[in-house]
Structure formats: C-alpha cells, structure tokens
Design an enzyme around this catalytic site. Structure first.
Site, short mmCIF file in Angstrom:
data_model
loop_
_atom_site.label_atom_id
_atom_site.label_comp_id
_atom_site.label_asym_id
_atom_site.label_seq_id
_atom_site.Cartn_x
_atom_site.Cartn_y
_atom_site.Cartn_z
CE LYS A 118 46.49 33.32 50.69
NZ LYS A 118 45.36 32.66 51.35
CD GLU A 164 46.46 40.22 51.01
OE1 GLU A 164 46.32 39.39 51.93
OE2 GLU A 164 46.81 39.90 49.86
CD GLU A 183 40.27 31.75 45.43
OE1 GLU A 183 41.32 32.38 45.68
OE2 GLU A 183 39.22 31.95 46.07
CG HIS A 203 32.88 53.24 22.83
ND1 HIS A 203 32.65 53.80 21.59
CD2 HIS A 203 31.65 52.98 23.36
CE1 HIS A 203 31.33 53.91 21.40
NE2 HIS A 203 30.71 53.42 22.46
N GLY A 251 35.19 30.90 50.82
CA GLY A 251 35.16 32.36 50.79
C GLY A 251 34.36 32.90 49.61
NE ARG A 252 36.33 29.20 44.75
CZ ARG A 252 37.23 28.59 45.52
NH1 ARG A 252 37.91 29.28 46.44
NH2 ARG A 252 37.49 27.31 45.37
CE LYS A 280 36.17 28.83 55.61
NZ LYS A 280 36.02 28.02 54.40
O1 F6P Z 1 42.97 34.20 47.94
C1 F6P Z 1 42.78 33.09 48.72
C2 F6P Z 1 41.68 33.25 49.72
O2 F6P Z 1 41.85 32.19 50.61
C3 F6P Z 1 40.27 33.24 49.12
O3 F6P Z 1 39.83 31.98 48.82
C4 F6P Z 1 39.50 33.89 50.22
O4 F6P Z 1 38.24 34.30 49.81
C5 F6P Z 1 40.44 35.02 50.57
O5 F6P Z 1 41.73 34.46 50.46
C6 F6P Z 1 40.23 35.64 51.92
O6 F6P Z 1 40.36 34.70 52.95
P1 F6P Z 1 39.88 35.02 54.42
O7 F6P Z 1 38.39 35.22 54.38
O8 F6P Z 1 40.26 33.84 55.24
O9 F6P Z 1 40.57 36.27 54.88
#
Ligand code: F6P
Length: 540
Positions: A500, A210, A350, A381, A264-265, A204
């Site tokens: 972060k 990452e 979250e 188990h 995002g979620r 987003k």
């Molecule tokens: O972990 C925080 C967060 O902002 C989540 O809410 C989100 O889904 C994820 O990082 C990824 O964010 P983006 O879609 O901006 O890469």
C-alpha cells in the site's frame, strides 16, 4: 522468549509418519463403525471426517496438543474481550456481534448495547427501503443498492448475498464494486439510475484507496442528478472513522458504526451486511447471526473431540505440519456457495499467513496453507485432475447441502452423486490390477490413481440464513484454533501494508509526471516499468 514446541509435537510427528502410509480403506475395513464414529453434528451441520488419515490415537494426541496450547482459556479470552490481537492491542469480538441476549448484562454490556443500537439502525434502514418508504430525490423508492468496499468490507456480504439468492423477495438489486479498476464501476454506473440507487460505502478505516476512489466516482455520479440537500437520501457509510465519512459528505444519521475490535474479515456480522438486510429482510439477517451464535455456543462448550471447529483445525494441522500438504481446497457442491472459497481465502490467508509468533519469534513451522476452491461440479472438469493424480496432495472440504432451492430433482441427484463420487475416488484410487488387462501397460500406468487422498465432507439440510451463519462461524473458529496451535496472532495483517505504501509513491510519480529515477525508493525494474507507462501516456 524463544518459540517452544508443545510436548505432544514429536509424538504427533512420529504417529503422523505412520498414518501417512496407512491406507484409509484399511481403516474402514478394520472398523465397520468408522463412518459414524468419525462424524459429528453441530449447529445444523454434519461433519464427516472419516476420510482422513486419522485414528483414535491421532485424536488422543491432538487432544493433548490442544490441552498444551490451552485452547480453552484462549477461547474464553477471545469471547470475553481480552485484547487477543496483541500487535494492535485490540480485542477480537466478532462473536459479540451475534451474541445472545445474555451478553447484555455481562462484562461486555457496553459493547453489546452499541451492537444492538447499530442493529436497530440496520433494521430501520432495511425496513424503510424494503417497504418502499425510503424515497430518493425524485420521490421514487430505492430499488438498487451499490455497495462499495474491498477485502473484508466486501467479500463477506457479497458471498452471503449470492448464497441467499433464493430468498430474494423485495425486488431489490445489489451491485458490489471492490476493485479500483475503473471498468467495473463504469459498467455498473452506466446501468444504474441515481434516482433509485442507495450507495453504501463500507470501509472500516475510510482510508482504503480502492474504496475511496470508487466512492468519489459514485459521489460525482450522484452529483449529476441529486441536489446536495438530498444527497442523504442516496448515500450511507459503514465505518469506524466517522470524521472521515462526515468530511466526505455523508449525513451523520447515515453513518453506521464499525469498531476497532472487529477485524474486516470478521465484520460481515455487523452493519457491513446492510445490503443483506435490505435485500433479504432484517429477520433473515438475524437468522444468519443466530446460526453463527449456535456455532459459537458449540465451539465454546463442546469437549474434544466432539468440537467441530477444533476437529477441522486439528486435521488441517496434521496435513500442514506433518504431511507437508500446503494446499487446502474448499469445494461447495452448490452454485449459491460459489463465492464461499473467496471469502474463506481472505479469512484464512489474511489471518494465518504469518511467520512470527505472538511473542515475536520466528515460527519454526509451516503456518496457514493456500486456501482456494470453486463450485462443484465445474471444478471436476478443470482442476480435479491435479487433485486426483497431481504430484502434491491437496486436503479438501466438500460442502454439500442436501436440499436445493429449486425443483429440478434430477439435477440435484446428479450434483450429490458427483460430490460423493469425488471424495470416494480420491480415497480409493485405482490400482493397475483393477484396470482391464486388454489395455496397454502405458495406458494402465496413466490410468492408475494413487488414492488415499483425504477430504472432509460438511453436510447441511439446505443453505438457509442459519446454516450459512453456522458454516462461516465454523471456519472462523477453525482459523482461531490453528493460530493458537501455531502461536500466531490471526487478527492483524501487517503484511499488506508495504505494498500500500509503495503504491502511494508510484501513484505520486505518475500523478506529478516526475521522472521515475527521482523516486529513489523504487528499484530499477519498477522504475523502468513506470517509464513505460509514462511514455505510453505521453504518446497516447
Ligand atoms: O487488505 C487489507 C485490509 O485492511 C483488509 O484487512 C480489510 O478487510 C480491507 O483492507 C478493507 O479495509 P477497510 O474496511 O478499512 O476499507
């Protein structure tokens, strides 16, 4: 403003104290219709909530609680695009992503039109790839998707992909890489062929470290085999930061939108699920949306207590706030749903892992529980021992599809038998008197099981795109109801920011190979650990 508890809070507390020591088996004995009365059907799902420490008075009090929280107007505010995410001044319109056609002429007509345009892009791309018409740089059809994203830009589509695996029909393979740990992308890229791979970068913000780092590695990998002029045949982005995606080299026509009004979620209903549409077909993606829309309709219209998300949420609040149960397990008895707990973990933790109210007050209550889980029967188990005899209660949702996608009926009968036996065992327990007298007292003490441990069972005919959509939407709305009761904003996530920021400082120290002691914002322990890493790098 100070945080005010609803008037029904104290009566609920007093009543719950009584219920905590009430035997569920007695509740069933007193009411032969309990199983049917404490069950509900909606959007293709059945919720049996009879194995909970609730009775008719509990439901009446919870109804008062919802009325005091003005849940109904809260729901309408969310659906109608009011900026319910007050700390970011944003709407939360994930329901618009799956809204029926009627929304085309309502107050959100503009946003609805944008959603539909985006769905048309998903349709166009997915149909071209599935038909073998989206050709790579050497003229071969695309057969592999590499999805790069993390958090909400990963967990949802990854989980849906697993859940719908029985429907795969186009010979398309999807890999999902989220972690910045180079092991994963390394393993995946070694297996893939640039000529037949479409990389989908989902972020987003287009700023998440990452995803940025993985995208760069994938870009470098593409460059080895794909001429710049043909890069658009192998890279697509889904983002609300169009400028950053363009700067990264994604062709404008390959950038699909996200909006600031979808968290995002809550974004799996958007182009974030492009891999789902490609692998399973656009019609199945639409069926997923339709399943969620039918749960939306139920949530918006069904009165208490015949409202499934409201029930799940209210029962959760009882345990969290009045019985001090801080752990909630999601246990799908279905291999294809094994990633559901991870998705719901992000969705819930979250969203509701907060301690400040929407008005800025410290919340004087326990909020979101720890959400975890895993597939049955494997968990039996592993961790079920703690569920049965551990010193702390965990509330549980068992999820059970009646019809498998395979023909191995014996397997499925055992799976169902195990699911049902677990909730029964948790509730009924086993007293010392029920154990053979021939056993020693010591042995009987260990084999005694307290019982009276609560669970919900959510049943569906089969895992289909529609039932899966309804199930996910059920939990989204559950989270919303709980947030309303606790007076918190479920749509922001400020708590993830500090880590972060600090990682940027640490990364800069590593990258510039400067002395950790110069990074004065770092504590002595972190400085020392950083030195260990730098010294290791120098000597290796
Ligand atoms: O972990 C925080 C967060 O902002 C989540 O809410 C989100 O889904 C994820 O990082 C990824 O964010 P983006 O879609 O901006 O890469």
């Amino acid at each position: 403003m100070t945080y005010t508890l609803p008037a029904s809070w104290q009566p609920l507390k007093a009543h719950s104290a009584t219920m905590a020591s009430t035997s569920m088996l007695d509740l069933f004995a007193d009411n032969p219709d309990r199983a049917a009365e404490f069950s509900l059907d909606a959007a293709g799902l059945t919720l049996d909530y009879s194995k909970n420490l609730v009775d008719a008075r509990t439901l009446a009090l919870l109804g008062q609680l919802y009325a005091e929280c003005q849940l109904g107007s809260g729901i309408e505010a969310m659906f109608n695009g009011v900026r319910v995410n007050n700390t970011e001044d944003r709407a939360a319109l994930h329901t618009l992503l799956r809204a029926p056609k009627a929304a085309a002429t309502g107050p959100l007509a503009k946003e609805y039109a944008e959603v539909q345009a985006s769905l048309q892009s998903v349709k166009r791309i997915s149909e071209a790839v599935r038909a073998g018409q989206w050709l790579g740089c050497t003229g071969k059809p695309i057969t592999h998707i590499l999805h790069l994203g993390i958090g909400g830009s990963y967990l949802g589509p990854r989980m849906v992909d697993e859940a719908l695996s029985a429907y795969a029909d186009a010979g398309i393979h999807c890999d999902y890489v989220a972690n910045v740990d180079g092991q994963h992308i390394d393993q995946v890229l070694k297996r893939l062929d640039q000529a037949t791979t479409l990389v989908i970068i989902v972020s987003k913000s287009f700023a998440t470290v990452e995803t940025r780092v993985n995208a760069q590695s994938a870009q470098d990998w593409l460059q080895q085999a794909v001429p710049l002029a043909q890069r658009h045949l192998h890279a697509v982005a889904v983002t609300s930061n169009v400028a950053a995606a363009k700067d990264f080299g994604i062709a404008a026509e390959n950038i699909l939108p996200m909006w600031d009004w979808v968290g995002g979620r809550y974004s799996l209903w958007s182009a974030v699920s492009l891999p789902i549409a490609i692998k399973y077909g656009f019609a199945r993606f639409e069926a997923l949306l339709a399943g969620a829309a039918s749960m939306d309709e139920h949530f918006r219209s069904a009165a208490w207590p015949n409202n499934m998300p409201m029930l799940l949420a209210a029962i959760g609040v009882l345990y969290r706030n009045f019985m001090n149960i801080g752990s909630h397990a999601i246990l799908p008895y279905d291999h294809s749903l094994r990633l559901l707990p991870a998705h719901l973990q992000q969705l819930d933790m979250e969203s509701n892992g907060k301690s400040v109210s929407t008005a800025g007050d410290l919340v004087p209550l326990q909020t979101g529980p720890i959400i975890w889980g895993g597939e049955g029967t494997n968990g039996q188990h592993a961790f079920h021992q703690l569920l049965h005899q551990g010193s702390r209660f965990t509330s549980i949702d068992f999820i059970l599809p009646l019809q498998p996608h395979h023909q191995r009926q014996e397997h499925h009968n055992w799976l169902v038998a195990n699911c049902l036996s677990q909730s029964q065992a948790l509730m009924q327990g086993r007293s010392r008197e029920q154990l053979p007298e021939t056993l020693s007292d010591l042995r009987r003490a260990h084999m005694e099981m307290p019982g009276n441990r609560p669970s919900n069972t959510i049943v569906m005919a089969q895992v289909t795109p529609a039932s899966l959509g309804a199930l996910i939407a059920l939990y989204e709305h559950k989270v919303f109801c709980q947030a309303r009761i606790w007076q918190i904003n479920p749509f922001d996530q400020w708590g993830v920011e500090l880590g972060k920021q600090l990682s940027e400082t640490i990364y800069a120290t590593i990258n510039e190979n400067s002395a950790p002691s110069q990074a004065t914002s770092l504590d002595p322990s972190t400085q020392r650990l950083l030195s260990l890493y730098q010294n290791h790098n120098r000597s290796s």
